[in-house]
Scaffold this motif. Structure first.
Motif, PDB file in Angstrom:
ATOM      1  N   HIS A 239       0.873  -1.181   0.000  1.00  0.00           N
ATOM      2  CA  HIS A 239       0.000   0.000   0.000  1.00  0.00           C
ATOM      3  C   HIS A 239       0.904   1.223   0.000  1.00  0.00           C
ATOM      4  O   HIS A 239       1.843   1.301   0.784  1.00  0.00           O
ATOM      5  CB  HIS A 239      -0.908   0.009   1.232  1.00  0.00           C
ATOM      6  CG  HIS A 239      -2.053   0.958   1.084  1.00  0.00           C
ATOM      7  ND1 HIS A 239      -1.890   2.328   1.118  1.00  0.00           N
ATOM      8  CD2 HIS A 239      -3.367   0.740   0.869  1.00  0.00           C
ATOM      9  CE1 HIS A 239      -3.070   2.899   0.935  1.00  0.00           C
ATOM     10  NE2 HIS A 239      -3.985   1.961   0.788  1.00  0.00           N
ATOM     11  N   LEU A 252      -3.098   2.754   8.420  1.00  0.00           N
ATOM     12  CA  LEU A 252      -3.252   2.933   6.983  1.00  0.00           C
ATOM     13  C   LEU A 252      -3.971   4.243   6.676  1.00  0.00           C
ATOM     14  O   LEU A 252      -4.944   4.580   7.334  1.00  0.00           O
ATOM     15  CB  LEU A 252      -4.075   1.745   6.463  1.00  0.00           C
ATOM     16  CG  LEU A 252      -4.308   1.648   4.980  1.00  0.00           C
ATOM     17  CD1 LEU A 252      -2.987   1.432   4.274  1.00  0.00           C
ATOM     18  CD2 LEU A 252      -5.233   0.476   4.702  1.00  0.00           C
ATOM     19  N   GLU A 255      -6.685   4.777   0.417  1.00  0.00           N
ATOM     20  CA  GLU A 255      -6.599   5.189  -0.986  1.00  0.00           C
ATOM     21  C   GLU A 255      -7.544   6.352  -1.293  1.00  0.00           C
ATOM     22  O   GLU A 255      -7.292   7.191  -2.144  1.00  0.00           O
ATOM     23  CB  GLU A 255      -7.101   3.967  -1.786  1.00  0.00           C
ATOM     24  CG  GLU A 255      -6.804   3.963  -3.215  1.00  0.00           C
ATOM     25  CD  GLU A 255      -5.655   3.035  -3.508  1.00  0.00           C
ATOM     26  OE1 GLU A 255      -5.320   2.954  -4.673  1.00  0.00           O
ATOM     27  OE2 GLU A 255      -5.107   2.429  -2.592  1.00  0.00           O
ATOM     28  N   ARG A 286      -1.932   1.055  -7.404  1.00  0.00           N
ATOM     29  CA  ARG A 286      -1.085   1.050  -6.208  1.00  0.00           C
ATOM     30  C   ARG A 286       0.377   0.723  -6.481  1.00  0.00           C
ATOM     31  O   ARG A 286       1.266   1.290  -5.862  1.00  0.00           O
ATOM     32  CB  ARG A 286      -1.623   0.010  -5.220  1.00  0.00           C
ATOM     33  CG  ARG A 286      -2.865   0.475  -4.534  1.00  0.00           C
ATOM     34  CD  ARG A 286      -3.422  -0.589  -3.634  1.00  0.00           C
ATOM     35  NE  ARG A 286      -4.601  -0.054  -2.972  1.00  0.00           N
ATOM     36  CZ  ARG A 286      -5.378  -0.738  -2.162  1.00  0.00           C
ATOM     37  NH1 ARG A 286      -5.101  -1.993  -1.907  1.00  0.00           N
ATOM     38  NH2 ARG A 286      -6.422  -0.186  -1.601  1.00  0.00           N
ATOM     39  N   HIS A 347       0.680  -4.750   2.100  1.00  0.00           N
ATOM     40  CA  HIS A 347      -0.746  -4.520   2.348  1.00  0.00           C
ATOM     41  C   HIS A 347      -1.633  -5.715   2.028  1.00  0.00           C
ATOM     42  O   HIS A 347      -2.655  -5.913   2.675  1.00  0.00           O
ATOM     43  CB  HIS A 347      -1.194  -3.314   1.525  1.00  0.00           C
ATOM     44  CG  HIS A 347      -2.626  -2.933   1.737  1.00  0.00           C
ATOM     45  ND1 HIS A 347      -3.126  -2.604   2.985  1.00  0.00           N
ATOM     46  CD2 HIS A 347      -3.674  -2.844   0.875  1.00  0.00           C
ATOM     47  CE1 HIS A 347      -4.422  -2.315   2.865  1.00  0.00           C
ATOM     48  NE2 HIS A 347      -4.774  -2.457   1.613  1.00  0.00           N
ATOM     49  N   ALA A 384      -8.202  -1.801  -5.902  1.00  0.00           N
ATOM     50  CA  ALA A 384      -8.735  -1.354  -4.613  1.00  0.00           C
ATOM     51  C   ALA A 384     -10.182  -1.813  -4.409  1.00  0.00           C
ATOM     52  O   ALA A 384     -10.997  -1.753  -5.328  1.00  0.00           O
ATOM     53  CB  ALA A 384      -8.674   0.177  -4.550  1.00  0.00           C
TER      54      ALA A 384
END
Length: 529
Positions: A239, A252, A255, A286, A347, A384
């Motif tokens: 990620h 995190l 996104e 990503r 991730h 994603a």
């Protein structure tokens, strides 16, 4: 039957979205026992901030979602799997609404957000804490079902196969699992006609990871040892934006912060660097964004880069990202006024146990769903918000397939109990901690975002040395959760390195300087035990 043996119709290993979806599907007709390594909410599902991708927007089509998934997956996806999952997405969302998941709404319809790699708004979400809401709803439904038994604090050690039958069989048939009961410290046999592996990914193989502490690749390692093939283990997703903070590990930054206008900048000069790497800038997939950040960090000797959304109205930021905003304020960062320091972190595990559309593995009696599998959905890089979706679709597929073939499944035979007669309690826990740290560090340095053959060979050499040491330790001491995890962590590190050495091209998440080009034909890396 002894007090160390339990029988159930179906054993589910893992209490995340895939495992609980399978359990609810099966519990209409069968008894199900769900084993969780830690608390029932300790898996990755509860950590998923982003949301669930589904075609629900007027201008959107299945074909668009399929294309976006395959573009992100660098052509390594299996088209039939991508179609299978995406066409079932709207129904999966409808079932979650029925279970009471409070998705954000725009009037009568669900609010859709957009994330990198998607050509449309198609992410349904509960603010920026979707996974937590989904986990809570699934758990509530399972707890209310008399056919489902939920057992937290049970660390699975190995699958029970024909080799463990009292009358030895070489069939490879899976009959459940051996698990360490945390409450008693004893190893129990959990026997079942059918077993579903839904144990999550192997993110903790790496020093920096957004995965929860328990993501040590247990299911992948167990299935491999039992004789199942694994595929595409070199495809580890990093990620791009994990909070850089020495006190707080693994937080995190979703996104969607980039999807809603966040920009990546050099922390000293303030230069916005993503347009230098890709015309899609911050909305590139990503792998592209992670490599760009990795390049900036290495080229300029930085500890982190900045993610800046402070140019957007403060109310907009607080409304869209309440969880992140609050968490950062507690650390002295106001994201409405200043940039957030971020680094890439492991991730998602795109590879895993090879499964078909019915969620069957190579081993009779074993099905698998979710992040521990390689179903063909993600290919060389997961799009994603396709991950929770895969859990719902394949969790249900596993449950349905077991119900359909139930009459052809047999009751489990007598199984040998776990033998502890020749082991003692460990007096050297420091060995486990040292090896754990060493594996995660060399995997990060040698098998990370950018790879070389020489670095991979160095990692392989370290793994060979550690394998003898850990197997010797495992043979002499009583099992603990830490020891079980260490053994599985090393097994997964080995599978990742073996797979990476086999792929002589750069594709998606596997970027290797010795082979910078992409082959014309996409091939899976399949390892056979």
């Amino acid at each position: 039957m002894s007090r160390q043996s339990h029988s159930t119709d179906v054993l589910v290993i893992g209490s995340g979205a895939a495992g609980l979806t399978a359990a609810l599907t099966l519990a209409q007709q069968r008894t199900v026992t769900v084993l969780a390594k830690g608390p029932l909410t300790s898996g990755s599902t509860a950590w998923a901030q982003g949301g669930i991708a589904a075609v629900l927007d007027a201008g959107d089509t299945f074909e668009d979602h399929i294309r976006d998934t395959r573009v992100a997956g660098a052509g390594l996806n299996r088209r039939e799997t991508v179609e299978f999952v995406i066409e079932r997405a709207p129904k999966a969302i409808a079932r979650l609404v029925e279970l009471g998941v409070p998705f954000n709404a725009d009037g009568a319809s669900l609010h859709l957000t957009r994330e990198g790699g998607h050509s449309h708004r198609r992410i349904v979400h509960v603010n920026d804490a979707t996974g937590w809401a989904v986990q809570a709803a699934l758990l509530k439904a399972c707890e209310a079902n008399p056919n489902i038994t939920l057992l937290p604090d049970h660390s699975c050690i190995d699958l029970v196969t024909g080799r463990n039958e009292e009358r030895y069989s070489g069939s490879g048939r899976v009959w459940g699992a051996y698990a360490l009961d945390g409450a008693t410290g004893r190893v129990q046999v959990y026997r079942a006609r059918a077993t579903i592996m839904a144990s999550g990914g192997a993110g903790r193989v790496y020093q920096f990871s957004t995965a929860p502490r328990g993501a040590t690749g247990d299911g992948i390692a167990m299935a491999w040892r039992a004789g199942a093939r694994v595929s595409n283990m070199e495809m580890m997703q990093f990620h791009p934006t994990c909070l850089y903070n020495l006190e707080v590990k693994n937080f995190l930054i979703t996104e969607a912060v980039r999807g809603e206008g966040g920009q990546l900048k050099h922390p000293v000069t303030g230069h916005r660097f993503m347009p230098d790497y890709d015309p899609r800038a911050e909305l590139a997939p990503r792998d592209v964004v992670a490599r760009a950040i990795d390049d900036q960090i290495k080229r300029f000797g930085l500890d982190y880069v900045h993610l800046d959304i402070s140019h957007m109205p403060p109310e907009f930021v607080k409304e869209h990202f309440p969880t992140i905003h609050e968490k950062l304020l507690g650390l002295g960062i106001d994201m409405t006024k200043e940039p957030i320091p971020v680094v890439p972190a492991q991730h998602y595990t795109c590879g895993g146990i090879l499964v078909g559309l019915d969620a069957r593995t190579d081993l009779p009696g074993l099905w698998a769903a979710g992040e521990c599998t390689e179903s063909g959905l993600h290919g060389a890089n997961r799009l994603a918000s396709n991950s929770l979706l895969e859990c719902f679709v394949f969790g249900e597929a596993a449950g349905r397939d077991i119900l359909e073939c139930w009459d052809r499944l047999y009751d489990p035979p007598a199984i040998r109990e776990w033998d502890e007669s020749r082991v003692t309690d460990s007096d050297e826990e420091v060995v486990i901690k040292q090896n754990w740290t060493e594996i995660r560090r060399f995997m990060w340095n040698y098998v990370g975002i950018v790879r070389t053959t020489k670095r991979l060979e160095r990692a392989a050499h370290r793994i060979r040395m550690l394998t003898d040491e850990i197997e010797d330790y495992y043979g002499h001491f009583r099992v603990t959760t830490d020891l079980i995890e260490l053994r599985n962590l090393l097994q997964c590190a080995d599978l990742i390195v073996q797979s990476a050495l086999k792929r002589h091209e750069s594709r998606g998440l596997h970027f290797i300087l010795d082979y910078p080009n992409t082959d014309l034909v996409a091939r899976d890396t399949v390892l056979v035990p």
